[in-house]
Design a protein around this motif. Structure first.
Motif, PDB file in Angstrom:
ATOM      1  N   SER A   8       0.818  -1.211   0.000  1.00  0.00           N
ATOM      2  CA  SER A   8       0.000   0.000   0.000  1.00  0.00           C
ATOM      3  C   SER A   8       0.853   1.262   0.000  1.00  0.00           C
ATOM      4  O   SER A   8       0.421   2.320  -0.455  1.00  0.00           O
ATOM      5  CB  SER A   8      -0.920   0.012   1.227  1.00  0.00           C
ATOM      6  N   SER A   9       2.094   1.154   0.514  1.00  0.00           N
ATOM      7  CA  SER A   9       2.996   2.307   0.514  1.00  0.00           C
ATOM      8  C   SER A   9       3.745   2.461  -0.806  1.00  0.00           C
ATOM      9  O   SER A   9       4.455   3.443  -1.004  1.00  0.00           O
ATOM     10  CB  SER A   9       4.006   2.185   1.662  1.00  0.00           C
ATOM     11  N   GLY A  10       3.629   1.473  -1.694  1.00  0.00           N
ATOM     12  CA  GLY A  10       4.302   1.542  -2.988  1.00  0.00           C
ATOM     13  C   GLY A  10       5.571   0.741  -3.077  1.00  0.00           C
ATOM     14  O   GLY A  10       6.193   0.675  -4.149  1.00  0.00           O
ATOM     15  N   ASP A  11       6.008   0.118  -1.970  1.00  0.00           N
ATOM     16  CA  ASP A  11       7.216  -0.709  -2.007  1.00  0.00           C
ATOM     17  C   ASP A  11       6.958  -2.000  -2.783  1.00  0.00           C
ATOM     18  O   ASP A  11       5.808  -2.392  -3.010  1.00  0.00           O
ATOM     19  CB  ASP A  11       7.678  -1.050  -0.590  1.00  0.00           C
ATOM     20  N   LEU A  12       8.050  -2.670  -3.167  1.00  0.00           N
ATOM     21  CA  LEU A  12       7.966  -3.919  -3.911  1.00  0.00           C
ATOM     22  C   LEU A  12       8.321  -5.091  -3.007  1.00  0.00           C
ATOM     23  O   LEU A  12       9.319  -5.047  -2.286  1.00  0.00           O
ATOM     24  CB  LEU A  12       8.908  -3.906  -5.115  1.00  0.00           C
ATOM     25  N   LEU A  13       7.515  -6.140  -3.030  1.00  0.00           N
ATOM     26  CA  LEU A  13       7.814  -7.390  -2.345  1.00  0.00           C
ATOM     27  C   LEU A  13       8.147  -8.432  -3.404  1.00  0.00           C
ATOM     28  O   LEU A  13       7.331  -8.708  -4.283  1.00  0.00           O
ATOM     29  CB  LEU A  13       6.630  -7.861  -1.494  1.00  0.00           C
ATOM     30  N   VAL A  14       9.358  -8.997  -3.323  1.00  0.00           N
ATOM     31  CA  VAL A  14       9.824  -9.931  -4.340  1.00  0.00           C
ATOM     32  C   VAL A  14      10.262 -11.229  -3.668  1.00  0.00           C
ATOM     33  O   VAL A  14      10.997 -11.209  -2.673  1.00  0.00           O
ATOM     34  CB  VAL A  14      10.996  -9.358  -5.154  1.00  0.00           C
ATOM     35  N   ILE A  15       9.784 -12.354  -4.190  1.00  0.00           N
ATOM     36  CA  ILE A  15      10.250 -13.658  -3.731  1.00  0.00           C
ATOM     37  C   ILE A  15      11.469 -14.047  -4.559  1.00  0.00           C
ATOM     38  O   ILE A  15      11.399 -14.109  -5.786  1.00  0.00           O
ATOM     39  CB  ILE A  15       9.151 -14.724  -3.859  1.00  0.00           C
ATOM     40  N   LEU A  16      12.587 -14.305  -3.874  1.00  0.00           N
ATOM     41  CA  LEU A  16      13.834 -14.657  -4.543  1.00  0.00           C
ATOM     42  C   LEU A  16      14.190 -16.114  -4.267  1.00  0.00           C
ATOM     43  O   LEU A  16      13.959 -16.616  -3.163  1.00  0.00           O
ATOM     44  CB  LEU A  16      14.976 -13.753  -4.056  1.00  0.00           C
ATOM     45  N   GLU A  17      14.753 -16.767  -5.258  1.00  0.00           N
ATOM     46  CA  GLU A  17      15.229 -18.131  -5.124  1.00  0.00           C
ATOM     47  C   GLU A  17      16.721 -18.171  -5.439  1.00  0.00           C
ATOM     48  O   GLU A  17      17.195 -17.473  -6.338  1.00  0.00           O
ATOM     49  CB  GLU A  17      14.475 -19.068  -6.072  1.00  0.00           C
ATOM     50  N   SER A  18      17.462 -18.989  -4.692  1.00  0.00           N
ATOM     51  CA  SER A  18      18.896 -19.116  -4.932  1.00  0.00           C
ATOM     52  C   SER A  18      19.143 -19.840  -6.249  1.00  0.00           C
ATOM     53  O   SER A  18      18.256 -20.525  -6.785  1.00  0.00           O
ATOM     54  CB  SER A  18      19.565 -19.872  -3.780  1.00  0.00           C
ATOM     55  N   ASP A  19      20.354 -19.683  -6.767  1.00  0.00           N
ATOM     56  CA  ASP A  19      20.692 -20.310  -8.049  1.00  0.00           C
ATOM     57  C   ASP A  19      20.547 -21.826  -8.002  1.00  0.00           C
ATOM     58  O   ASP A  19      20.166 -22.455  -9.002  1.00  0.00           O
ATOM     59  CB  ASP A  19      22.123 -19.936  -8.443  1.00  0.00           C
ATOM     60  N   ASP A  20      20.838 -22.431  -6.832  1.00  0.00           N
ATOM     61  CA  ASP A  20      20.700 -23.882  -6.722  1.00  0.00           C
ATOM     62  C   ASP A  20      19.284 -24.307  -6.345  1.00  0.00           C
ATOM     63  O   ASP A  20      19.018 -25.500  -6.156  1.00  0.00           O
ATOM     64  CB  ASP A  20      21.700 -24.439  -5.701  1.00  0.00           C
ATOM     65  N   GLU A  21      18.353 -23.303  -6.208  1.00  0.00           N
ATOM     66  CA  GLU A  21      16.944 -23.551  -5.917  1.00  0.00           C
ATOM     67  C   GLU A  21      16.738 -24.267  -4.579  1.00  0.00           C
ATOM     68  O   GLU A  21      15.722 -24.931  -4.372  1.00  0.00           O
ATOM     69  CB  GLU A  21      16.284 -24.364  -7.048  1.00  0.00           C
ATOM     70  N   LYS A  22      17.680 -24.110  -3.641  1.00  0.00           N
ATOM     71  CA  LYS A  22      17.553 -24.740  -2.332  1.00  0.00           C
ATOM     72  C   LYS A  22      17.151 -23.742  -1.245  1.00  0.00           C
ATOM     73  O   LYS A  22      16.768 -24.139  -0.154  1.00  0.00           O
ATOM     74  CB  LYS A  22      18.878 -25.405  -1.938  1.00  0.00           C
ATOM     75  N   GLN A  23      17.233 -22.454  -1.551  1.00  0.00           N
ATOM     76  CA  GLN A  23      16.870 -21.421  -0.582  1.00  0.00           C
ATOM     77  C   GLN A  23      15.927 -20.413  -1.237  1.00  0.00           C
ATOM     78  O   GLN A  23      15.931 -20.250  -2.455  1.00  0.00           O
ATOM     79  CB  GLN A  23      18.123 -20.689  -0.084  1.00  0.00           C
ATOM     80  N   SER A  24      15.156 -19.741  -0.389  1.00  0.00           N
ATOM     81  CA  SER A  24      14.262 -18.687  -0.870  1.00  0.00           C
ATOM     82  C   SER A  24      14.072 -17.645   0.230  1.00  0.00           C
ATOM     83  O   SER A  24      14.254 -17.924   1.410  1.00  0.00           O
ATOM     84  CB  SER A  24      12.905 -19.273  -1.285  1.00  0.00           C
ATOM     85  N   LYS A  25      13.710 -16.455  -0.179  1.00  0.00           N
ATOM     86  CA  LYS A  25      13.477 -15.369   0.777  1.00  0.00           C
ATOM     87  C   LYS A  25      12.569 -14.323   0.144  1.00  0.00           C
ATOM     88  O   LYS A  25      12.432 -14.259  -1.086  1.00  0.00           O
ATOM     89  CB  LYS A  25      14.791 -14.730   1.212  1.00  0.00           C
ATOM     90  N   VAL A  26      11.948 -13.525   1.000  1.00  0.00           N
ATOM     91  CA  VAL A  26      11.106 -12.418   0.551  1.00  0.00           C
ATOM     92  C   VAL A  26      11.828 -11.116   0.890  1.00  0.00           C
ATOM     93  O   VAL A  26      12.214 -10.901   2.043  1.00  0.00           O
ATOM     94  CB  VAL A  26       9.718 -12.444   1.223  1.00  0.00           C
ATOM     95  N   VAL A  27      12.019 -10.273  -0.103  1.00  0.00           N
ATOM     96  CA  VAL A  27      12.745  -9.020   0.089  1.00  0.00           C
ATOM     97  C   VAL A  27      11.817  -7.849  -0.229  1.00  0.00           C
ATOM     98  O   VAL A  27      11.102  -7.866  -1.230  1.00  0.00           O
ATOM     99  CB  VAL A  27      14.004  -8.952  -0.805  1.00  0.00           C
ATOM    100  N   ARG A  28      11.852  -6.853   0.655  1.00  0.00           N
ATOM    101  CA  ARG A  28      11.085  -5.623   0.447  1.00  0.00           C
ATOM    102  C   ARG A  28      12.027  -4.551  -0.083  1.00  0.00           C
ATOM    103  O   ARG A  28      13.043  -4.248   0.530  1.00  0.00           O
ATOM    104  CB  ARG A  28      10.455  -5.177   1.768  1.00  0.00           C
ATOM    105  N   TYR A  29      11.671  -3.984  -1.239  1.00  0.00           N
ATOM    106  CA  TYR A  29      12.480  -2.943  -1.861  1.00  0.00           C
ATOM    107  C   TYR A  29      11.757  -1.598  -1.791  1.00  0.00           C
ATOM    108  O   TYR A  29      10.529  -1.542  -1.965  1.00  0.00           O
ATOM    109  CB  TYR A  29      12.773  -3.285  -3.325  1.00  0.00           C
ATOM    110  N   SER A  30      12.511  -0.546  -1.560  1.00  0.00           N
ATOM    111  CA  SER A  30      11.946   0.801  -1.505  1.00  0.00           C
ATOM    112  C   SER A  30      11.377   1.198  -2.862  1.00  0.00           C
ATOM    113  O   SER A  30      11.935   0.853  -3.905  1.00  0.00           O
ATOM    114  CB  SER A  30      13.019   1.804  -1.069  1.00  0.00           C
ATOM    115  N   ASN A  31      10.278   1.928  -2.841  1.00  0.00           N
ATOM    116  CA  ASN A  31       9.646   2.331  -4.097  1.00  0.00           C
ATOM    117  C   ASN A  31      10.344   3.509  -4.765  1.00  0.00           C
ATOM    118  O   ASN A  31      10.012   3.875  -5.887  1.00  0.00           O
ATOM    119  CB  ASN A  31       8.170   2.699  -3.853  1.00  0.00           C
TER     120      ASN A  31
END
Length: 229
Positions: free
Chosen positions: A194-217
């Motif tokens: 709602s504030s305009g920031d971006l939420l992105v789901i990232l996966e590691s190159d080996d596809e064994k890890q993942s995380k959610v990162v919030r980026y400033s708009n």
């Protein structure tokens, strides 16, 4: 010895000459005026509230009893009139069928009341009209890869993730700009807050890890990271 006695006498004289000032501290002032902090309320931006919660407008349908009609000050758009004319139904009704041209249709993202963006299993992103179903815009990804996901920013710009090119891209005035470029992570799903920031789901190159990162708009820098368990 005499000097020591003389020194003790001087110290004793000093001690006996001290006068108590306890009585001065027992007197409490009659009027106490404590300082009270002032509160300054913030100004609520009406446009921002309308974006978050929407706007209620009066119906133009006349009342059966009074025969008076309530008219909205703002003329509704074509798409708003389309939805206002529909009543709640127990069963869904198909109002239009749109041929997106995709062999495999994948995702859709609403663009306010102007239309909706779609992606399929190719390198295009298409904007269709909500009411007419006509094609309004077509964007081809910068790398030629299929977009993993799409979102619409608070200002109405299209954002998409490129899983294989490891980038998050924004489309402004028909130009594509890479706003986030990753090294050891690949962007998958994306959405806006709602504030305009971006939420992105990232996966590691080996596809064994993942995380959610919030980026400033504004600067598109990382401001919050949540790792998966």
């Amino acid at each position: 010895m005499r000097n020591e006695i003389h020194s003790l006498e001087e110290e004793l004289c000093k001690f006996l000459s001290v006068k108590s000032n306890v009585e001065a501290y027992r007197k409490i002032p009659e009027n106490i005026s404590p300082s009270v902090p002032n509160f300054t309320s913030g100004k609520i931006q009406e446009a921002e509230l309308n974006t978050l919660f929407g706007v209620l407008s009066a119906s133009s349908k006349p009342s059966d009893e009074s025969k008076y009609s309530l008219k909205s000050k703002k003329k509704p758009s074509e798409s708003e009139s389309f939805f206002q004319s529909k009543h709640l139904m127990h069963e869904p009704e198909t109002v239009a069928t749109i041929d997106t041209g995709y062999n495999m249709f994948e995702k859709v993202q609403n663009l306010r009341n102007e239309g909706f963006w779609t992606i399929g299993q190719d390198n295009t992103m298409k904007l269709f009209s909500i009411s007419k179903g006509s094609l309004l815009n077509l964007v081809i990804t910068k790398s030629g890869n299929e977009p993993s996901d799409i979102a619409v920013t608070k200002s109405g710009d299209l954002v998409y993730t490129d899983y294989y090119y490891k980038s998050v891209n924004i489309v402004k005035n028909k130009e594509i700009k890479e706003v986030i470029i990753l090294k050891n992570w690949r962007p998958n799903s994306i959405c806006t807050t709602s504030s305009g920031d971006l939420l992105v789901i990232l996966e590691s190159d080996d596809e064994k890890q993942s995380k959610v990162v919030r980026y400033s708009n504004s600067s598109y820098r990382e401001i919050q990271i949540e790792h998966s368990v």
